[in-house]
Write a protein that holds these residues in place. Structure first.
Motif, PDB file in Angstrom:
ATOM      1  N   UNK A  28      71.087  57.783 -23.306  1.00  0.00           N
ATOM      2  CA  UNK A  28      70.478  57.267 -22.081  1.00  0.00           C
ATOM      3  C   UNK A  28      69.042  57.752 -21.968  1.00  0.00           C
ATOM      4  N   UNK A  29      68.805  59.017 -22.289  1.00  0.00           N
ATOM      5  CA  UNK A  29      67.463  59.565 -22.203  1.00  0.00           C
ATOM      6  C   UNK A  29      66.538  58.837 -23.166  1.00  0.00           C
ATOM      7  N   UNK A  30      66.999  58.623 -24.395  1.00  0.00           N
ATOM      8  CA  UNK A  30      66.166  57.988 -25.405  1.00  0.00           C
ATOM      9  C   UNK A  30      65.952  56.509 -25.165  1.00  0.00           C
ATOM     10  N   UNK A  31      66.962  55.813 -24.697  1.00  0.00           N
ATOM     11  CA  UNK A  31      66.860  54.369 -24.522  1.00  0.00           C
ATOM     12  C   UNK A  31      66.404  53.990 -23.139  1.00  0.00           C
ATOM     13  N   UNK A  32      66.866  54.689 -22.155  1.00  0.00           N
ATOM     14  CA  UNK A  32      66.605  54.244 -20.794  1.00  0.00           C
ATOM     15  C   UNK A  32      66.435  55.422 -19.862  1.00  0.00           C
ATOM     16  N   UNK A  33      65.748  56.465 -20.303  1.00  0.00           N
ATOM     17  CA  UNK A  33      65.523  57.622 -19.455  1.00  0.00           C
ATOM     18  C   UNK A  33      64.562  57.281 -18.336  1.00  0.00           C
ATOM     19  N   UNK A  34      64.607  58.092 -17.315  1.00  0.00           N
ATOM     20  CA  UNK A  34      63.679  57.877 -16.223  1.00  0.00           C
ATOM     21  C   UNK A  34      63.171  59.215 -15.749  1.00  0.00           C
ATOM     22  N   UNK A  35      62.006  59.196 -15.171  1.00  0.00           N
ATOM     23  CA  UNK A  35      61.447  60.353 -14.499  1.00  0.00           C
ATOM     24  C   UNK A  35      61.357  59.938 -13.056  1.00  0.00           C
ATOM     25  N   UNK A  36      62.201  60.502 -12.236  1.00  0.00           N
ATOM     26  CA  UNK A  36      62.274  60.013 -10.871  1.00  0.00           C
ATOM     27  C   UNK A  36      61.033  60.347 -10.070  1.00  0.00           C
ATOM     28  N   UNK A  37      60.251  61.328 -10.498  1.00  0.00           N
ATOM     29  CA  UNK A  37      59.025  61.650  -9.781  1.00  0.00           C
ATOM     30  C   UNK A  37      59.310  62.303  -8.452  1.00  0.00           C
ATOM     31  N   UNK A  38      58.250  62.532  -7.732  1.00  0.00           N
ATOM     32  CA  UNK A  38      58.362  63.229  -6.457  1.00  0.00           C
ATOM     33  C   UNK A  38      58.267  62.283  -5.278  1.00  0.00           C
ATOM     34  N   UNK A  39      57.873  61.063  -5.531  1.00  0.00           N
ATOM     35  CA  UNK A  39      57.666  60.129  -4.438  1.00  0.00           C
ATOM     36  C   UNK A  39      56.318  60.320  -3.772  1.00  0.00           C
ATOM     37  N   UNK A  40      55.472  61.203  -4.341  1.00  0.00           N
ATOM     38  CA  UNK A  40      54.142  61.406  -3.783  1.00  0.00           C
ATOM     39  C   UNK A  40      53.293  60.159  -3.973  1.00  0.00           C
ATOM     40  N   UNK A  41      52.467  59.902  -2.985  1.00  0.00           N
ATOM     41  CA  UNK A  41      51.606  58.728  -3.000  1.00  0.00           C
ATOM     42  C   UNK A  41      50.213  59.134  -3.476  1.00  0.00           C
ATOM     43  N   UNK A 143      53.588  48.918 -20.959  1.00  0.00           N
ATOM     44  CA  UNK A 143      52.600  49.683 -21.728  1.00  0.00           C
ATOM     45  C   UNK A 143      51.166  49.256 -21.437  1.00  0.00           C
ATOM     46  N   UNK A 144      50.973  48.062 -20.928  1.00  0.00           N
ATOM     47  CA  UNK A 144      49.616  47.625 -20.544  1.00  0.00           C
ATOM     48  C   UNK A 144      49.051  48.495 -19.422  1.00  0.00           C
ATOM     49  N   UNK A 145      49.952  49.138 -18.665  1.00  0.00           N
ATOM     50  CA  UNK A 145      49.538  49.973 -17.539  1.00  0.00           C
ATOM     51  C   UNK A 145      49.344  51.435 -17.934  1.00  0.00           C
ATOM     52  N   UNK A 146      49.315  51.719 -19.240  1.00  0.00           N
ATOM     53  CA  UNK A 146      49.127  53.095 -19.711  1.00  0.00           C
ATOM     54  C   UNK A 146      47.881  53.676 -19.029  1.00  0.00           C
ATOM     55  N   UNK A 147      48.031  54.881 -18.519  1.00  0.00           N
ATOM     56  CA  UNK A 147      46.952  55.528 -17.772  1.00  0.00           C
ATOM     57  C   UNK A 147      47.131  55.360 -16.267  1.00  0.00           C
ATOM     58  N   UNK A 148      47.878  54.333 -15.873  1.00  0.00           N
ATOM     59  CA  UNK A 148      48.175  54.118 -14.458  1.00  0.00           C
ATOM     60  C   UNK A 148      49.653  54.333 -14.169  1.00  0.00           C
ATOM     61  N   UNK A 149      50.491  54.054 -15.166  1.00  0.00           N
ATOM     62  CA  UNK A 149      51.938  54.274 -15.059  1.00  0.00           C
ATOM     63  C   UNK A 149      52.394  54.916 -16.359  1.00  0.00           C
ATOM     64  N   UNK A 150      53.115  56.015 -16.251  1.00  0.00           N
ATOM     65  CA  UNK A 150      53.722  56.596 -17.438  1.00  0.00           C
ATOM     66  C   UNK A 150      54.895  55.716 -17.849  1.00  0.00           C
ATOM     67  N   UNK A 156      58.323  53.321 -10.524  1.00  0.00           N
ATOM     68  CA  UNK A 156      56.943  53.492 -10.067  1.00  0.00           C
ATOM     69  C   UNK A 156      56.579  52.228  -9.315  1.00  0.00           C
ATOM     70  N   UNK A 157      55.829  52.404  -8.240  1.00  0.00           N
ATOM     71  CA  UNK A 157      55.373  51.259  -7.460  1.00  0.00           C
ATOM     72  C   UNK A 157      53.857  51.334  -7.329  1.00  0.00           C
ATOM     73  N   UNK A 158      53.202  50.237  -7.657  1.00  0.00           N
ATOM     74  CA  UNK A 158      51.756  50.116  -7.482  1.00  0.00           C
ATOM     75  C   UNK A 158      51.477  49.093  -6.401  1.00  0.00           C
ATOM     76  N   UNK A 171      55.016  57.444  -7.796  1.00  0.00           N
ATOM     77  CA  UNK A 171      55.856  57.717  -8.952  1.00  0.00           C
ATOM     78  C   UNK A 171      57.144  58.296  -8.391  1.00  0.00           C
ATOM     79  N   UNK A 172      58.221  57.566  -8.541  1.00  0.00           N
ATOM     80  CA  UNK A 172      59.499  57.933  -7.943  1.00  0.00           C
ATOM     81  C   UNK A 172      59.859  56.927  -6.872  1.00  0.00           C
ATOM     82  N   UNK A 173      60.866  57.274  -6.104  1.00  0.00           N
ATOM     83  CA  UNK A 173      61.339  56.365  -5.052  1.00  0.00           C
ATOM     84  C   UNK A 173      60.267  56.156  -3.992  1.00  0.00           C
TER      85      UNK A 173
END
Length: 187
Positions: A28-41, A143-150, A156-158, A171-173
């Protein structure tokens, strides 16, 4: 003797289950891992905003969608996967925000790493998501958003302003209230 054999068999079963669980977690980590983030804006002043990259693709319902067609509208881009627990948690807030903001704001999902569209379509149906989602199983659009989204930062919501520049990011919920504020600030 039987008791020892039963104990050994039980231990082997436990080790096998543990190893299988660890392997499943690694998969799961390798194929579909996630970093839930802190939810900081992160909010970017108009002078500091960077242009969103070109984004286009086919939605889960088979229609073409292009970010460049949205100039003049605020766009909310949510990166998600049906396999992602924080994505499932935030989905009702995204749906509620989209409903409240109406057609003046374009919501678009970017479904990533669902190798089969069926789970993604089930997610959309389960949560009553009315806005489109680009199907991006291999992450090329992400991947086009590299530098703006990991690439691992899911969800992640932009919020992209009316000129096509990234005004804010979570980044996160994201909660409905936070998202409404982000859209208001981008306007």
């Amino acid at each position: 003797m039987r008791r020892t054999a039963a104990l050994v068999a039980g231990l082997m079963l436990a080790v096998t289950a543990c190893s299988s669980g660890q392997q499943a977690a690694q998969n799961r980590q390798g194929q579909a891992g996630f970093v839930s983030g802190t939810g900081n804006v992160s909010v970017f002043a108009p002078a500091d905003r960077k242009q969103a990259p070109a984004l286009s693709g086919t939605t889960l319902d088979g229609k073409a969608w292009t970010l460049s067609d949205q100039v003049g509208k605020v766009v909310v881009l949510n990166v998600w996967g049906s396999w992602c627990p924080p994505c499932r948690k935030e989905a009702p807030d995204l749906v509620a925000a989209a409903k409240e903001l109406g057609p003046s704001v374009q919501f678009i999902g970017l479904n990533t790493r669902d190798l089969d569209p069926a789970p993604a379509k089930k997610f959309v149906q389960e949560f009553g998501v009315k806005y489109p989602s680009i199907y991006d199983p291999n992450g090329k659009a992400l991947l086009r958003f590299r530098g703006q989204i990991s690439p691992k930062a899911i969800p992640t919501t932009l919020v992209i302003d009316k000129t096509g520049k990234v005004a804010s990011r979570v980044v996160g919920e994201v909660s409905k209230e936070t998202l409404l504020g982000m859209v208001k600030d981008a306007g």
